[in-house]
Design a protein around this motif. Structure first.
Motif, short mmCIF file in Angstrom:
data_model
loop_
_atom_site.label_atom_id
_atom_site.label_comp_id
_atom_site.label_asym_id
_atom_site.label_seq_id
_atom_site.Cartn_x
_atom_site.Cartn_y
_atom_site.Cartn_z
N CYS A 51 5.69 -0.87 4.37
CA CYS A 51 5.97 -1.09 2.94
C CYS A 51 7.13 -0.19 2.50
O CYS A 51 8.00 -0.61 1.72
N ILE A 89 -5.27 -0.45 0.57
CA ILE A 89 -6.35 -0.84 1.48
C ILE A 89 -6.52 0.12 2.65
O ILE A 89 -7.48 -0.01 3.42
N LEU A 90 -5.62 1.10 2.79
CA LEU A 90 -5.65 1.95 3.97
C LEU A 90 -6.61 3.14 3.84
O LEU A 90 -7.21 3.55 4.82
N SER A 91 -6.73 3.68 2.64
CA SER A 91 -7.57 4.88 2.48
C SER A 91 -7.78 5.17 1.01
O SER A 91 -7.14 4.58 0.14
N ASN A 142 0.64 4.07 1.31
CA ASN A 142 0.73 4.79 2.59
C ASN A 142 1.16 3.90 3.75
O ASN A 142 1.11 4.32 4.90
N CYS A 143 1.59 2.70 3.43
CA CYS A 143 1.99 1.75 4.48
C CYS A 143 3.45 2.02 4.87
O CYS A 143 4.36 1.89 4.05
N SER A 188 -3.55 -7.57 4.59
CA SER A 188 -2.64 -6.62 5.21
C SER A 188 -1.42 -6.44 4.32
O SER A 188 -1.11 -7.29 3.49
N THR A 189 -0.77 -5.31 4.51
CA THR A 189 0.45 -5.02 3.74
C THR A 189 1.57 -4.60 4.69
O THR A 189 1.29 -4.05 5.75
N SER A 204 -4.65 6.31 -0.53
CA SER A 204 -3.80 5.21 -0.99
C SER A 204 -4.19 4.81 -2.41
O SER A 204 -3.33 4.58 -3.27
N ASP A 248 0.86 -1.19 0.00
CA ASP A 248 0.00 0.00 0.00
C ASP A 248 0.90 1.23 0.00
O ASP A 248 1.87 1.29 0.76
#
Length: 238
Positions: free
Chosen positions: A131, A153-155, A127-128, A209-210, A158, A125
């Motif tokens: 990552c 998956i965060l927003s 924004n991870c 999840s990332t 993202s 992601d």
């Protein structure tokens, strides 16, 4: 399929042979087709190592059925002739995952370090934070090809950044600039993108999840890992 039969986790077929369906496998498929909702996709039917038991991939999930297709059950089959016992279901799950990821490589951003003989698959992601740290570790690896699937998956932010990266003229460079320096590529217009297909792939294999890192044999080696840890995992898979 998970909602219909409430089986636990992703179960995979344990078929030991590929190729055209045998007559009895075709008969099991026909019986199933007559008993299941029309919208449910039967992806494959194959004999299991247990006499009279068949493995069935339904909408990406595996259950087992008898030769009359009267019962279903989900779970793992273990070969206890070896020590420790070998999880045949898990092994087949990994095979299905690798097959799917390999076939979907055109949906990923490709990074080649050195000769690139070894393979890694990642889901990330924009924004991870982990990552971003992982990108630094991956850069330290030699002789590896990394296929990165964008999984925002965060927003919504993202998703916007993932789309901007995919639509950039040089996707790998745009991805590295974003993850290393926080530079979001200018996006003049939208372009055809694989984000929905990647999301569907993630749902099928329960990737929620990332970062997620997978080896070429289908093993998941966790989220954030150091270069040394990844190198060790790559060596163990030889």
């Amino acid at each position: 399929m998970r909602r219909a039969f409430a089986t636990r986790g992703l179960l995979a077929a344990v078929g030991l042979a590929a190729g055209p369906l045998l007559a009895d496998e075709a008969q099991v498929r026909q019986l199933l087709r007559g008993r299941l909702p029309p919208a449910m996709v039967i992806e494959s039917v194959a004999k299991s190592p247990i006499a009279g038991l068949y493995e069935v991939v339904l909408d990406g999930e595996i259950v087992y059925t008898d030769e009359k297709a009267e019962y279903f059950f989900g779970g793992n089959i273990f070969d206890i002739r070896s020590m420790p016992p070998r999880n045949l279901t898990l092994g087949r799950t990994n095979e299905l995952l690798v097959q799917a990821l390999t076939e979907a490589r055109d949906l990923a951003i490709k990074q080649v370090n050195g000769a690139g003989a070894r393979l890694l698959f990642t889901f990330e992601d924009p924004n991870c934070g982990y990552c971003k740290a992982l990108r630094r570790e991956l850069a330290k690896l030699d002789n590896v090809t990394v296929y990165t699937f964008l999984l925002p998956i965060l927003s919504q932010d993202s998703a916007d950044k993932a789309l901007a990266v995919w639509c950039a003229p040089d996707r790998l460079r745009a991805w590295d600039e974003l993850m290393s320096n926080g530079v979001v590529p200018a996006q003049a217009r939208a372009c055809p993108n694989p984000l929905e297909r990647i999301a569907a792939l993630a749902r099928r294999f329960q990737i929620s999840s990332t970062p997620a890192i997978y080896l070429v044999d289908g093993r998941r080696i966790g989220g954030m890992r150091s270069a040394a840890e990844i190198e060790k995992a790559l060596g163990a898979g030889r």
